[in-house]
Design a protein around this motif. Sequence first.
Motif, PDB file in Angstrom:
ATOM      1  N   UNK A   6      -7.649  -2.929  13.824  1.00 47.57           N
ATOM      2  CA  UNK A   6      -7.694  -1.516  14.026  1.00 47.57           C
ATOM      3  C   UNK A   6      -8.422  -0.568  13.201  1.00 47.57           C
ATOM      4  N   UNK A   7      -9.467   0.069  13.424  1.00 48.90           N
ATOM      5  CA  UNK A   7     -10.109   0.998  12.553  1.00 48.90           C
ATOM      6  C   UNK A   7      -9.256   2.196  12.168  1.00 48.90           C
ATOM      7  N   UNK A   8      -8.977   2.167  10.862  1.00 44.61           N
ATOM      8  CA  UNK A   8      -7.985   3.271  10.417  1.00 44.61           C
ATOM      9  C   UNK A   8      -8.658   4.061   9.057  1.00 44.61           C
ATOM     10  N   UNK A   9      -9.792   3.504   8.278  1.00 46.57           N
ATOM     11  CA  UNK A   9     -10.191   4.039   7.002  1.00 46.57           C
ATOM     12  C   UNK A   9     -11.731   4.591   7.485  1.00 46.57           C
ATOM     13  N   UNK A  10     -11.516   5.850   7.091  1.00 45.13           N
ATOM     14  CA  UNK A  10     -12.885   6.828   6.871  1.00 45.13           C
ATOM     15  C   UNK A  10     -13.909   5.756   6.032  1.00 45.13           C
ATOM     16  N   UNK A  11     -15.413   6.205   6.531  1.00 47.54           N
ATOM     17  CA  UNK A  11     -16.460   5.305   5.685  1.00 47.54           C
ATOM     18  C   UNK A  11     -15.958   5.615   4.120  1.00 47.54           C
ATOM     19  N   UNK A  12     -15.795   6.682   3.741  1.00 49.25           N
ATOM     20  CA  UNK A  12     -15.708   7.010   2.295  1.00 49.25           C
ATOM     21  C   UNK A  12     -14.357   6.292   1.762  1.00 49.25           C
ATOM     22  N   UNK A  13     -13.407   6.325   2.348  1.00 49.42           N
ATOM     23  CA  UNK A  13     -12.110   5.489   1.894  1.00 49.42           C
ATOM     24  C   UNK A  13     -12.699   3.793   1.963  1.00 49.42           C
ATOM     25  N   UNK A  14     -13.093   3.496   2.764  1.00 51.35           N
ATOM     26  CA  UNK A  14     -13.478   2.070   2.977  1.00 51.35           C
ATOM     27  C   UNK A  14     -14.524   1.709   1.643  1.00 51.35           C
ATOM     28  N   UNK A  15     -15.662   2.464   1.530  1.00 50.93           N
ATOM     29  CA  UNK A  15     -16.698   2.363   0.520  1.00 50.93           C
ATOM     30  C   UNK A  15     -15.914   2.348  -0.798  1.00 50.93           C
ATOM     31  N   UNK A  16     -14.972   3.307  -1.134  1.00 48.16           N
ATOM     32  CA  UNK A  16     -14.098   3.365  -2.459  1.00 48.16           C
ATOM     33  C   UNK A  16     -13.364   2.280  -2.579  1.00 48.16           C
TER      34      UNK A  16
END
Length: 95
Positions: A6-16
């Motif tokens: 399930x998608x829970x992380x925003x792109x900026x969080x995932x990238x970090x």
Amino acid sequence: MSEHTRGVFAISVAAEMVSMQVQNLRVYERRGLLEPDRTAGGTRLYSRADVERLQRIGDLLAEGLNLAGIARVLALEDEVRRLRAQVARLRGPDA
């Protein structure tokens, strides 16, 4: 949908989380290397499985593969997982 997918992380969080640039995640999506969930408004949401896939992409990049090679490796790994699950189902619970 499982908690893992399930998608829970925003792109900026995932990238970090994977020490990558946000632009790279967008490129990987365009190249079909991963498919994050989307909100009704179109915002990307990354799951733990997506983050693991991004880590795998990073590992393959570090080994010198280009994006086409990475796409092929990921497709083959997905196929191996699918086939192993099929074999396990066919063997049944007693195996």
